[in-house]
Design a protein around this motif. Sequence first.
Motif, PDB file in Angstrom:
ATOM      1  N   ASP A  79      32.836  71.084  26.719  1.00 25.64           N
ATOM      2  CA  ASP A  79      34.178  71.583  27.010  1.00 25.64           C
ATOM      3  C   ASP A  79      34.843  70.747  28.100  1.00 25.64           C
ATOM      4  O   ASP A  79      36.037  70.444  28.020  1.00 25.64           O
ATOM      5  N   GLU A  80      34.084  70.359  29.105  1.00 20.92           N
ATOM      6  CA  GLU A  80      34.638  69.608  30.241  1.00 20.92           C
ATOM      7  C   GLU A  80      35.210  68.265  29.800  1.00 20.92           C
ATOM      8  O   GLU A  80      36.320  67.883  30.206  1.00 20.92           O
ATOM      9  N   VAL A  81      34.476  67.515  28.997  1.00 20.25           N
ATOM     10  CA  VAL A  81      34.942  66.170  28.630  1.00 20.25           C
ATOM     11  C   VAL A  81      36.066  66.211  27.591  1.00 20.25           C
ATOM     12  O   VAL A  81      36.704  65.185  27.331  1.00 20.25           O
ATOM     13  N   THR A  82      36.314  67.383  26.992  1.00 21.11           N
ATOM     14  CA  THR A  82      37.394  67.490  26.011  1.00 21.11           C
ATOM     15  C   THR A  82      38.561  68.336  26.520  1.00 21.11           C
ATOM     16  O   THR A  82      39.450  68.702  25.743  1.00 21.11           O
ATOM     17  N   THR A  83      38.587  68.620  27.815  1.00 16.60           N
ATOM     18  CA  THR A  83      39.707  69.355  28.403  1.00 16.60           C
ATOM     19  C   THR A  83      40.878  68.409  28.640  1.00 16.60           C
ATOM     20  O   THR A  83      40.730  67.399  29.332  1.00 16.60           O
ATOM     21  N   PRO A  84      42.051  68.675  28.088  1.00 18.38           N
ATOM     22  CA  PRO A  84      43.193  67.779  28.273  1.00 18.38           C
ATOM     23  C   PRO A  84      43.595  67.683  29.742  1.00 18.38           C
ATOM     24  O   PRO A  84      43.501  68.670  30.481  1.00 18.38           O
ATOM     25  N   PRO A  85      44.018  66.510  30.200  1.00 20.08           N
ATOM     26  CA  PRO A  85      44.448  66.352  31.589  1.00 20.08           C
ATOM     27  C   PRO A  85      45.752  67.093  31.845  1.00 20.08           C
ATOM     28  O   PRO A  85      46.544  67.332  30.923  1.00 20.08           O
ATOM     29  N   VAL A  86      45.974  67.432  33.108  1.00 21.54           N
ATOM     30  CA  VAL A  86      47.195  68.141  33.496  1.00 21.54           C
ATOM     31  C   VAL A  86      48.327  67.157  33.771  1.00 21.54           C
ATOM     32  O   VAL A  86      49.487  67.418  33.460  1.00 21.54           O
ATOM     33  N   ALA A  87      47.987  65.997  34.356  1.00 21.25           N
ATOM     34  CA  ALA A  87      49.006  65.026  34.760  1.00 21.25           C
ATOM     35  C   ALA A  87      49.773  64.487  33.552  1.00 21.25           C
ATOM     36  O   ALA A  87      49.191  64.235  32.498  1.00 21.25           O
ATOM     37  N   GLU A  88      51.073  64.308  33.731  1.00 22.94           N
ATOM     38  CA  GLU A  88      51.899  63.744  32.665  1.00 22.94           C
ATOM     39  C   GLU A  88      51.758  62.233  32.582  1.00 22.94           C
ATOM     40  O   GLU A  88      51.924  61.646  31.511  1.00 22.94           O
ATOM     41  N   LYS A  89      51.482  61.588  33.709  1.00 23.11           N
ATOM     42  CA  LYS A  89      51.270  60.136  33.737  1.00 23.11           C
ATOM     43  C   LYS A  89      50.089  59.852  34.642  1.00 23.11           C
ATOM     44  O   LYS A  89      50.036  60.315  35.782  1.00 23.11           O
ATOM     45  N   LEU A  90      49.123  59.087  34.115  1.00 23.69           N
ATOM     46  CA  LEU A  90      47.864  58.885  34.823  1.00 23.69           C
ATOM     47  C   LEU A  90      47.144  57.683  34.258  1.00 23.69           C
ATOM     48  O   LEU A  90      47.125  57.481  33.047  1.00 23.69           O
ATOM     49  N   VAL A  91      46.560  56.856  35.133  1.00 23.18           N
ATOM     50  CA  VAL A  91      45.620  55.831  34.702  1.00 23.18           C
ATOM     51  C   VAL A  91      44.261  56.229  35.261  1.00 23.18           C
ATOM     52  O   VAL A  91      44.162  56.720  36.395  1.00 23.18           O
ATOM     53  N   TYR A  92      43.209  56.049  34.475  1.00 26.84           N
ATOM     54  CA  TYR A  92      41.921  56.564  34.922  1.00 26.84           C
ATOM     55  C   TYR A  92      40.776  55.863  34.213  1.00 26.84           C
ATOM     56  O   TYR A  92      40.961  55.233  33.165  1.00 26.84           O
ATOM     57  N   VAL A  93      39.590  55.972  34.815  1.00 30.29           N
ATOM     58  CA  VAL A  93      38.350  55.553  34.169  1.00 30.29           C
ATOM     59  C   VAL A  93      37.844  56.752  33.376  1.00 30.29           C
ATOM     60  O   VAL A  93      37.596  57.819  33.936  1.00 30.29           O
ATOM     61  N   LYS A  94      37.706  56.584  32.081  1.00 26.40           N
ATOM     62  CA  LYS A  94      37.370  57.710  31.212  1.00 26.40           C
ATOM     63  C   LYS A  94      35.976  58.263  31.461  1.00 26.40           C
ATOM     64  O   LYS A  94      35.755  59.479  31.427  1.00 26.40           O
ATOM     65  N   ASN A  95      35.018  57.367  31.671  1.00 26.83           N
ATOM     66  CA  ASN A  95      33.619  57.788  31.588  1.00 26.83           C
ATOM     67  C   ASN A  95      32.927  57.985  32.925  1.00 26.83           C
ATOM     68  O   ASN A  95      31.758  58.390  32.948  1.00 26.83           O
ATOM     69  N   LEU A  96      33.597  57.714  34.038  1.00 28.89           N
ATOM     70  CA  LEU A  96      32.968  57.890  35.353  1.00 28.89           C
ATOM     71  C   LEU A  96      33.900  58.632  36.297  1.00 28.89           C
ATOM     72  O   LEU A  96      35.126  58.521  36.194  1.00 28.89           O
ATOM     73  N   ARG A  97      33.285  59.343  37.237  1.00 29.65           N
ATOM     74  CA  ARG A  97      34.047  60.013  38.279  1.00 29.65           C
ATOM     75  C   ARG A  97      33.649  59.458  39.648  1.00 29.65           C
ATOM     76  O   ARG A  97      32.645  58.755  39.785  1.00 29.65           O
ATOM     77  N   ASN A  98      34.442  59.790  40.631  1.00 34.54           N
ATOM     78  CA  ASN A  98      34.255  59.230  41.959  1.00 34.54           C
ATOM     79  C   ASN A  98      32.884  59.590  42.531  1.00 34.54           C
ATOM     80  O   ASN A  98      32.492  60.756  42.535  1.00 34.54           O
ATOM     81  N   GLY A  99      32.154  58.565  42.987  1.00 31.65           N
ATOM     82  CA  GLY A  99      30.878  58.805  43.644  1.00 31.65           C
ATOM     83  C   GLY A  99      29.665  58.787  42.743  1.00 31.65           C
ATOM     84  O   GLY A  99      28.547  59.066  43.197  1.00 31.65           O
ATOM     85  N   GLU A 100      29.825  58.441  41.467  1.00 30.67           N
ATOM     86  CA  GLU A 100      28.670  58.427  40.567  1.00 30.67           C
ATOM     87  C   GLU A 100      27.792  57.203  40.811  1.00 30.67           C
ATOM     88  O   GLU A 100      28.234  56.174  41.328  1.00 30.67           O
ATOM     89  N   THR A 101      26.538  57.328  40.426  1.00 34.75           N
ATOM     90  CA  THR A 101      25.557  56.254  40.534  1.00 34.75           C
ATOM     91  C   THR A 101      25.216  55.754  39.142  1.00 34.75           C
ATOM     92  O   THR A 101      24.920  56.552  38.243  1.00 34.75           O
ATOM     93  N   VAL A 102      25.263  54.440  38.962  1.00 39.11           N
ATOM     94  CA  VAL A 102      25.023  53.845  37.646  1.00 39.11           C
ATOM     95  C   VAL A 102      24.034  52.703  37.771  1.00 39.11           C
ATOM     96  O   VAL A 102      23.829  52.140  38.846  1.00 39.11           O
ATOM     97  N   GLY A 103      23.422  52.353  36.643  1.00 40.10           N
ATOM     98  CA  GLY A 103      22.626  51.147  36.564  1.00 40.10           C
ATOM     99  C   GLY A 103      23.492  50.014  36.042  1.00 40.10           C
ATOM    100  O   GLY A 103      24.542  50.245  35.431  1.00 40.10           O
ATOM    101  N   ALA A 104      23.084  48.791  36.280  1.00 38.86           N
ATOM    102  CA  ALA A 104      23.850  47.632  35.816  1.00 38.86           C
ATOM    103  C   ALA A 104      23.100  46.918  34.703  1.00 38.86           C
ATOM    104  O   ALA A 104      21.864  46.877  34.720  1.00 38.86           O
ATOM    105  N   PRO A 105      23.834  46.350  33.737  1.00 38.66           N
ATOM    106  CA  PRO A 105      25.297  46.416  33.579  1.00 38.66           C
ATOM    107  C   PRO A 105      25.744  47.788  33.083  1.00 38.66           C
ATOM    108  O   PRO A 105      24.951  48.532  32.510  1.00 38.66           O
ATOM    109  N   PHE A 106      27.023  48.104  33.302  1.00 41.43           N
ATOM    110  CA  PHE A 106      27.534  49.384  32.838  1.00 41.43           C
ATOM    111  C   PHE A 106      28.919  49.195  32.236  1.00 41.43           C
ATOM    112  O   PHE A 106      29.634  48.249  32.549  1.00 41.43           O
TER     113      PHE A 106
END
Length: 300
Positions: free
Chosen positions: A185-212
């Motif tokens: 449900d979370e990943v398919t919830t429509p955004p509220v903002a009318e205009k927005l640029v964003y990274v689809k698959n990551l949120r602020n502060g996440e930890t990833v392995g490289a390459p990603f």
Amino acid sequence: MNRRTSLSVAALLLLPLSASARPLPDDPLERRCWLQFTADRAAVNLFADSTPVTFSNLRDGFQVRSPLWVEFGIRGMGVMPAGNKREQTGHHHLLIDTPLPASVAEPIPFSDKHRHFGKGQTAVALDLSPGPHNLRLLFADHEHRPYYVFSRKINIMVTGSRKDLPKPKIDPARFAETCQAWYQDEVTTPPVAEKLVYVKNLRNGETVGAPFLLKLGVVGLGVAAERTAIADTGFFQIDVRQNRSVLRSLRLSDGQTETILDLEPGDYDLDLTFLAGNGQPLLRDQLQVTVTKRQTMTRP
């Protein structure tokens, strides 16, 4: 640049440029659930060329409320609004409960089952009736003729409308099961903002392995290549910073919406800018990520 385009760009320049990336959930259970899927969302596919068109946020078997947010991904090609001929570019089409077109020579028809995104959109809020549905993305050229570059068909179940059904909650006693329901449900919830640029698959502060993999999206505007004067469109640029110094700048000038970052372990700031065709900044997002160990690239 014609008068209509000039007015559109002038209006866009009034938009706020600065924005903070989407935060991780505050609730400990929701945060634990979200981070459980980070590796899957950021995974690099060794065989991406075999399925270059993907649903960025949906998976086969998801159970969702309607309207649902459907994000489009394309690798190896750029996005360009319909009517604008350019090599290795095109625009997305969403097929709903219908098979692939039989002919690659004929334009894709316009219907409720053949949704066109000829303005260069990267996602849509889709309103579907309750029950099972199948979806597939198909990429096509400036005249809506299929490249026959398409996603795999996925099957989803729409459980009901967002206004009638409450958001799923995570039960610590049944974490695995209820985490799945909350996450879908979370990943398919429509955004509220009318205009927005964003990274689809990551949120602020996440930890990833490289390459990603970075999947990029924009709301309220379309994607087009640099140096094009198409109203209400732009392209992405990513600046990778560490200790305030810019290490790398990626200008996705051909309308690309995905890119791979291969970084050494450490903490990084990713500055995402959406630029008009003339290079004027329109929207920004800022994302902090921590890169740890190198990860294994996955098969489709």
